[in-house]
Design a protein around this motif. Structure first.
Motif, mmCIF file in Angstrom:
data_model
loop_
_atom_site.group_PDB
_atom_site.id
_atom_site.type_symbol
_atom_site.label_atom_id
_atom_site.label_comp_id
_atom_site.label_asym_id
_atom_site.label_seq_id
_atom_site.Cartn_x
_atom_site.Cartn_y
_atom_site.Cartn_z
ATOM 1 N N THR A 1 0.821 -1.220 0.000
ATOM 2 C CA THR A 1 0.000 0.000 0.000
ATOM 3 C C THR A 1 0.851 1.264 0.000
ATOM 4 O OG1 THR A 1 -0.148 0.034 2.435
ATOM 5 C CG2 THR A 1 -1.863 -1.182 1.237
ATOM 6 N N ALA A 2 2.110 1.146 0.424
ATOM 7 C CA ALA A 2 2.992 2.318 0.466
ATOM 8 C C ALA A 2 3.216 2.920 -0.914
ATOM 9 C CB ALA A 2 4.328 1.946 1.098
ATOM 10 N N VAL A 3 3.034 2.113 -1.968
ATOM 11 C CA VAL A 3 3.187 2.627 -3.329
ATOM 12 C C VAL A 3 2.166 3.724 -3.598
ATOM 13 C CG1 VAL A 3 2.937 2.034 -5.783
ATOM 14 C CG2 VAL A 3 4.139 0.483 -4.222
ATOM 15 N N PHE A 4 0.972 3.551 -3.065
ATOM 16 C CA PHE A 4 -0.091 4.530 -3.251
ATOM 17 C C PHE A 4 -0.187 5.514 -2.085
ATOM 18 C CE2 PHE A 4 -1.604 0.867 -5.768
ATOM 19 C CZ PHE A 4 -1.748 1.477 -6.998
ATOM 20 N N ARG A 5 0.047 4.999 -0.858
ATOM 21 C CA ARG A 5 -0.070 5.845 0.333
ATOM 22 C C ARG A 5 0.913 5.379 1.395
ATOM 23 N NH1 ARG A 5 -5.938 7.984 2.075
ATOM 24 N NH2 ARG A 5 -4.594 8.680 3.769
ATOM 25 N N PRO A 6 2.055 6.045 1.532
ATOM 26 C CA PRO A 6 3.022 5.647 2.565
ATOM 27 C C PRO A 6 2.435 5.658 3.969
ATOM 28 C CG PRO A 6 4.045 7.122 0.976
ATOM 29 C CD PRO A 6 2.573 7.105 0.657
ATOM 30 N N ASP A 7 1.483 6.557 4.229
ATOM 31 C CA ASP A 7 0.907 6.654 5.569
ATOM 32 C C ASP A 7 0.058 5.437 5.920
ATOM 33 O OD1 ASP A 7 -1.010 7.714 3.588
ATOM 34 O OD2 ASP A 7 -2.277 8.095 5.327
ATOM 35 N N ALA A 8 -0.355 4.655 4.918
ATOM 36 C CA ALA A 8 -1.194 3.494 5.186
ATOM 37 C C ALA A 8 -0.459 2.420 5.984
ATOM 38 C CB ALA A 8 -1.709 2.892 3.879
ATOM 39 N N LEU A 9 0.868 2.446 5.947
ATOM 40 C CA LEU A 9 1.637 1.469 6.723
ATOM 41 C C LEU A 9 1.465 1.687 8.218
ATOM 42 C CD1 LEU A 9 4.987 1.361 4.679
ATOM 43 C CD2 LEU A 9 3.020 -0.189 4.548
ATOM 44 N N GLN A 10 1.048 2.882 8.603
ATOM 45 C CA GLN A 10 0.828 3.179 10.025
ATOM 46 C C GLN A 10 -0.631 2.973 10.449
ATOM 47 O OE1 GLN A 10 3.407 5.182 8.338
ATOM 48 N NE2 GLN A 10 4.526 3.614 9.478
ATOM 49 N N TRP A 11 -1.484 2.585 9.537
ATOM 50 C CA TRP A 11 -2.867 2.323 9.914
ATOM 51 C C TRP A 11 -2.942 1.150 10.890
ATOM 52 C CZ3 TRP A 11 -5.954 2.386 4.621
ATOM 53 C CH2 TRP A 11 -5.982 3.707 4.140
ATOM 54 N N GLN A 12 -3.977 1.143 11.695
ATOM 55 C CA GLN A 12 -4.218 0.033 12.620
ATOM 56 C C GLN A 12 -5.027 -1.041 11.887
ATOM 57 O OE1 GLN A 12 -2.808 -0.035 15.802
ATOM 58 N NE2 GLN A 12 -1.800 1.767 14.923
ATOM 59 N N TRP A 13 -4.316 -1.832 11.098
ATOM 60 C CA TRP A 13 -4.969 -2.836 10.264
ATOM 61 C C TRP A 13 -5.579 -3.958 11.109
ATOM 62 C CZ3 TRP A 13 -5.414 -2.426 4.970
ATOM 63 C CH2 TRP A 13 -4.641 -1.434 4.355
ATOM 64 N N GLU A 14 -6.732 -4.393 10.707
ATOM 65 C CA GLU A 14 -7.386 -5.548 11.331
ATOM 66 C C GLU A 14 -7.968 -6.418 10.220
ATOM 67 O OE1 GLU A 14 -9.857 -4.968 14.893
ATOM 68 O OE2 GLU A 14 -9.394 -2.821 14.708
ATOM 69 N N VAL A 15 -7.851 -7.736 10.377
ATOM 70 C CA VAL A 15 -8.352 -8.674 9.372
ATOM 71 C C VAL A 15 -9.142 -9.773 10.078
ATOM 72 C CG1 VAL A 15 -7.765 -10.201 7.452
ATOM 73 C CG2 VAL A 15 -6.296 -8.234 7.976
ATOM 74 N N ASN A 16 -10.406 -9.890 9.735
ATOM 75 C CA ASN A 16 -11.259 -10.900 10.353
ATOM 76 C C ASN A 16 -12.120 -11.588 9.303
ATOM 77 O OD1 ASN A 16 -10.994 -10.739 13.469
ATOM 78 N ND2 ASN A 16 -11.090 -8.591 12.835
ATOM 79 N N VAL A 17 -12.678 -12.741 9.705
ATOM 80 C CA VAL A 17 -13.538 -13.523 8.816
ATOM 81 C C VAL A 17 -14.809 -13.894 9.567
ATOM 82 C CG1 VAL A 17 -13.768 -15.593 7.386
ATOM 83 C CG2 VAL A 17 -11.524 -14.473 7.623
ATOM 84 N N GLU A 18 -15.949 -13.685 8.914
ATOM 85 C CA GLU A 18 -17.238 -14.016 9.509
ATOM 86 C C GLU A 18 -17.882 -15.174 8.755
ATOM 87 O OE1 GLU A 18 -21.544 -11.891 9.583
ATOM 88 O OE2 GLU A 18 -19.969 -10.830 10.714
ATOM 89 N N LYS A 19 -18.483 -16.085 9.504
ATOM 90 C CA LYS A 19 -19.217 -17.201 8.912
ATOM 91 C C LYS A 19 -20.533 -16.667 8.372
ATOM 92 C CE LYS A 19 -19.864 -21.619 8.055
ATOM 93 N NZ LYS A 19 -18.975 -22.367 7.122
ATOM 94 N N SER A 20 -20.626 -16.591 7.036
ATOM 95 C CA SER A 20 -21.816 -16.054 6.378
ATOM 96 C C SER A 20 -21.848 -16.544 4.938
ATOM 97 C CB SER A 20 -21.796 -14.525 6.408
ATOM 98 O OG SER A 20 -22.807 -13.989 5.563
ATOM 99 N N PRO A 21 -23.030 -16.832 4.402
ATOM 100 C CA PRO A 21 -23.122 -17.299 3.013
ATOM 101 C C PRO A 21 -22.965 -16.183 1.976
ATOM 102 C CG PRO A 21 -25.316 -17.120 3.961
ATOM 103 C CD PRO A 21 -24.340 -16.846 5.083
ATOM 104 N N GLU A 22 -22.878 -14.946 2.408
ATOM 105 C CA GLU A 22 -22.824 -13.820 1.483
ATOM 106 C C GLU A 22 -21.555 -13.824 0.633
ATOM 107 O OE1 GLU A 22 -23.908 -9.868 2.865
ATOM 108 O OE2 GLU A 22 -24.518 -10.763 4.768
ATOM 109 N N LEU A 23 -21.706 -13.418 -0.625
ATOM 110 C CA LEU A 23 -20.557 -13.228 -1.516
ATOM 111 C C LEU A 23 -20.049 -11.808 -1.303
ATOM 112 C CD1 LEU A 23 -21.877 -14.830 -4.832
ATOM 113 C CD2 LEU A 23 -20.362 -15.865 -3.149
ATOM 114 N N ASN A 24 -19.292 -11.619 -0.218
ATOM 115 C CA ASN A 24 -18.919 -10.250 0.121
ATOM 116 C C ASN A 24 -17.630 -10.202 0.929
ATOM 117 O OD1 ASN A 24 -19.231 -7.491 0.080
ATOM 118 N ND2 ASN A 24 -20.700 -7.399 1.749
#
Length: 288
Positions: free
Chosen positions: A86-109
């Motif tokens: 992401t630093a290629v587009f926004r160097p400041d994005a490396l300092q974001w508080q990234w979170e990655v989660n997965v929810e059990k759901s049938p949705e295509l989303n």
């Protein structure tokens, strides 16, 4: 009628706001100026609060997958390779508080909220039988939305539209000799249709195409095959996504999307060829 057209034109002027470019261009050339009325800080705070509430609700319903779940580890490993790009587009994005989660759901989303809050639904992975390369294309696309602050742009648009509607109704009252109540529904409907068709909907399609291109580059730089973007949307098309009248849609049709991606693949293929030969980062344990 001329008075009405004049009032609508004057109302549209009320939506004027700051023109900015939220990212650097990258290889694909993300250079479109964006109209913003709200600040990044405001939107990031709202997104963080909304995401936290979503996580809490999902966990209470038993839908949030645990950190040691194989699907969660798989998605987070892919994110670990994409986020540094992401630093290629926004160097400041490396300092974001990234979170990655997965929810059990049938949705295509799946989505990535402002500030780097990512959520995948199991439905899109399982129903489409996604490869890692295809998951990377979806994640890159969603991350691109956050990098370009499309959520902030949309919220600014809606805020500006509300101002235009209020101003337009006042002007309409003046040019109709004060017969505001008699023409309120007609004028309100006309203003909504004008704003949606001439600005809101086309802008949304622009955002989607923009995120496709940026996501393609992010995934390529992380060592994921750009051709997976085509196979992904072929799978989505088979599920019925992207069908219908494109002019009145907020998303490009699947055929349009595939054609645009195919045109951009040669631009990012050298990035992929370089990246795939580099050592891959070791997966982090229980990272969020």
């Amino acid at each position: 009628m001329k008075r009405l057209i004049l009032s609508l034109a004057l109302a549209s002027m009320l939506t004027a706001c700051q023109q900015v470019n939220t990212t650097q261009a990258g290889a694909i050339g993300a250079t479109r100026k964006q109209s913003m009325l709200l600040s990044s800080q405001q939107v990031d705070q709202m997104s963080a609060a909304s995401y936290a509430e979503t996580i809490k609700k999902s966990a209470s319903q038993g839908k949030l997958l645990a950190s040691n779940d194989p699907t969660v580890r798989r998605v987070r490993d892919i994110a670990q390779r994409l986020i540094p790009q992401t630093a290629v587009f926004r160097p400041d994005a490396l300092q974001w508080q990234w979170e990655v989660n997965v929810e059990k759901s049938p949705e295509l989303n799946a989505y990535c909220m402002s500030g780097g809050k990512i959520m995948f639904y199991t439905g899109i992975i399982e129903r489409l039988k996604l490869t890692d390369d295809e998951i990377a294309q979806i994640m890159g696309h969603e991350i691109a939305h956050a990098l370009r602050e499309h959520g902030r742009e949309k919220m600014s648009e809606e805020y500006g539209k509300s101002i235009a509607l209020q101003g337009g109704m006042q002007l309409f009252s003046i040019v109709t000799g004060g017969k505001y109540d008699a023409y309120q529904d007609l004028a309100g409907s006309g203003l909504n249709t004008l704003v949606d068709v001439s600005y809101s909907l086309p802008n949304s399609r622009t955002n989607e195409s923009e995120a496709d291109a940026m996501g393609l580059e992010l995934a390529a730089r992380a060592g994921y095959n750009p051709n997976a973007a085509v196979s992904l949307w072929q799978k989505m098309a088979a599920q019925g996504a992207g069908k219908g009248l494109e002019f009145m849609s907020t998303h490009p049709s699947s055929n349009t999307r595939i054609a645009e991606l195919q045109a951009k693949i040669p631009v990012v293929m050298p990035l992929y060829e370089t990246a795939k030969n580099k050592p891959k980062p070791k997966p982090k344990k229980n990272a969020s």
